[in-house]
Design a protein around this motif. Structure first.
Motif, PDB file in Angstrom:
ATOM      1  N   THR A   9       0.835  -1.198   0.000  1.00  0.00           N
ATOM      2  CA  THR A   9       0.000   0.000   0.000  1.00  0.00           C
ATOM      3  C   THR A   9       0.870   1.249   0.000  1.00  0.00           C
ATOM      4  N   PHE A  10       1.944   1.241   0.787  1.00  0.00           N
ATOM      5  CA  PHE A  10       2.865   2.374   0.834  1.00  0.00           C
ATOM      6  C   PHE A  10       3.526   2.599  -0.525  1.00  0.00           C
ATOM      7  N   VAL A  11       3.997   1.534  -1.144  1.00  0.00           N
ATOM      8  CA  VAL A  11       4.647   1.639  -2.451  1.00  0.00           C
ATOM      9  C   VAL A  11       3.669   2.184  -3.492  1.00  0.00           C
ATOM     10  N   ILE A  12       2.453   1.673  -3.491  1.00  0.00           N
ATOM     11  CA  ILE A  12       1.449   2.135  -4.447  1.00  0.00           C
ATOM     12  C   ILE A  12       1.124   3.615  -4.214  1.00  0.00           C
ATOM     13  N   TYR A  43       1.680   5.523 -15.968  1.00  0.00           N
ATOM     14  CA  TYR A  43       0.391   4.971 -16.380  1.00  0.00           C
ATOM     15  C   TYR A  43       0.498   3.451 -16.523  1.00  0.00           C
ATOM     16  N   GLU A  44       1.530   2.994 -17.224  1.00  0.00           N
ATOM     17  CA  GLU A  44       1.712   1.554 -17.456  1.00  0.00           C
ATOM     18  C   GLU A  44       1.876   0.798 -16.135  1.00  0.00           C
ATOM     19  N   MET A  45       2.678   1.348 -15.230  1.00  0.00           N
ATOM     20  CA  MET A  45       2.888   0.686 -13.930  1.00  0.00           C
ATOM     21  C   MET A  45       1.586   0.571 -13.151  1.00  0.00           C
ATOM     22  N   LEU A  46       0.867   1.683 -13.054  1.00  0.00           N
ATOM     23  CA  LEU A  46      -0.367   1.675 -12.265  1.00  0.00           C
ATOM     24  C   LEU A  46      -1.444   0.812 -12.906  1.00  0.00           C
ATOM     25  N   ASP A  47      -1.542   0.850 -14.226  1.00  0.00           N
ATOM     26  CA  ASP A  47      -2.517   0.022 -14.925  1.00  0.00           C
ATOM     27  C   ASP A  47      -2.211  -1.461 -14.723  1.00  0.00           C
ATOM     28  N   THR A  48      -0.945  -1.817 -14.792  1.00  0.00           N
ATOM     29  CA  THR A  48      -0.541  -3.209 -14.581  1.00  0.00           C
ATOM     30  C   THR A  48      -0.816  -3.652 -13.149  1.00  0.00           C
ATOM     31  N   LEU A  53      -3.825  -6.924  -9.409  1.00  0.00           N
ATOM     32  CA  LEU A  53      -4.522  -7.019  -8.122  1.00  0.00           C
ATOM     33  C   LEU A  53      -5.976  -7.420  -8.338  1.00  0.00           C
ATOM     34  N   ASP A  54      -6.598  -6.887  -9.379  1.00  0.00           N
ATOM     35  CA  ASP A  54      -7.981  -7.227  -9.686  1.00  0.00           C
ATOM     36  C   ASP A  54      -8.118  -8.704 -10.039  1.00  0.00           C
ATOM     37  N   VAL A  55      -7.196  -9.217 -10.834  1.00  0.00           N
ATOM     38  CA  VAL A  55      -7.221 -10.633 -11.221  1.00  0.00           C
ATOM     39  C   VAL A  55      -7.089 -11.532  -9.995  1.00  0.00           C
ATOM     40  N   HIS A  56      -6.348 -11.057  -9.000  1.00  0.00           N
ATOM     41  CA  HIS A  56      -6.147 -11.842  -7.776  1.00  0.00           C
ATOM     42  C   HIS A  56      -7.190 -11.520  -6.704  1.00  0.00           C
ATOM     43  N   ASP A  57      -8.276 -10.879  -7.123  1.00  0.00           N
ATOM     44  CA  ASP A  57      -9.402 -10.546  -6.246  1.00  0.00           C
ATOM     45  C   ASP A  57      -9.005  -9.718  -5.029  1.00  0.00           C
ATOM     46  N   LEU A  65      -6.251   1.907  -5.336  1.00  0.00           N
ATOM     47  CA  LEU A  65      -6.333   1.787  -6.789  1.00  0.00           C
ATOM     48  C   LEU A  65      -7.758   1.650  -7.311  1.00  0.00           C
ATOM     49  N   ASP A  66      -8.725   2.085  -6.522  1.00  0.00           N
ATOM     50  CA  ASP A  66     -10.116   2.102  -6.981  1.00  0.00           C
ATOM     51  C   ASP A  66     -10.353   3.412  -7.722  1.00  0.00           C
ATOM     52  N   ILE A  67      -9.485   3.679  -8.692  1.00  0.00           N
ATOM     53  CA  ILE A  67      -9.469   4.928  -9.432  1.00  0.00           C
ATOM     54  C   ILE A  67      -9.481   4.652 -10.921  1.00  0.00           C
ATOM     55  N   ASP A  68      -9.738   5.695 -11.679  1.00  0.00           N
ATOM     56  CA  ASP A  68      -9.619   5.619 -13.134  1.00  0.00           C
ATOM     57  C   ASP A  68      -8.206   6.084 -13.466  1.00  0.00           C
ATOM     58  N   VAL A  69      -7.331   5.141 -13.781  1.00  0.00           N
ATOM     59  CA  VAL A  69      -5.927   5.454 -14.051  1.00  0.00           C
ATOM     60  C   VAL A  69      -5.809   6.423 -15.224  1.00  0.00           C
TER      61      VAL A  69
END
Length: 73
Positions: A9-12, A43-48, A53-57, A65-69
């Motif tokens: 969370t800190f890194v993000i 953009y690429e880092m945050l989108d990835t 994270l979404d794929v891993h539920d 990251l509940d944002i529009d990147v």
């Protein structure tokens, strides 16, 4: 060694702040190719990160990251 959720969370949060700065820099001088590339890289880092994270539920809100990147960067 496994990274804790708190550490991730800190890194993000740092990446999000850096992305905002990169966007501001690129808007100051639209001809600056370095600033434009830096913005795209964040953009690429945050989108990835968001996609993985979404794929891993994972709870995207918990990681900030509940944002529009697209809008952020």
């Amino acid at each position: 060694m496994k990274m804790s959720d708190e550490a991730l969370t800190f890194v993000i949060a740092r990446l999000l702040e850096n992305a905002k700065d990169a966007k501001e820099e690129s808007m100051k001088d639209r001809a600056d190719m370095f600033a434009a590339g830096r913005k795209v890289a964040y953009y690429e880092m945050l989108d990835t990160l968001k996609s993985e994270l979404d794929v891993h539920d994972a709870d995207l809100k918990a990681f900030g990251l509940d944002i529009d990147v697209d809008r952020l960067v």
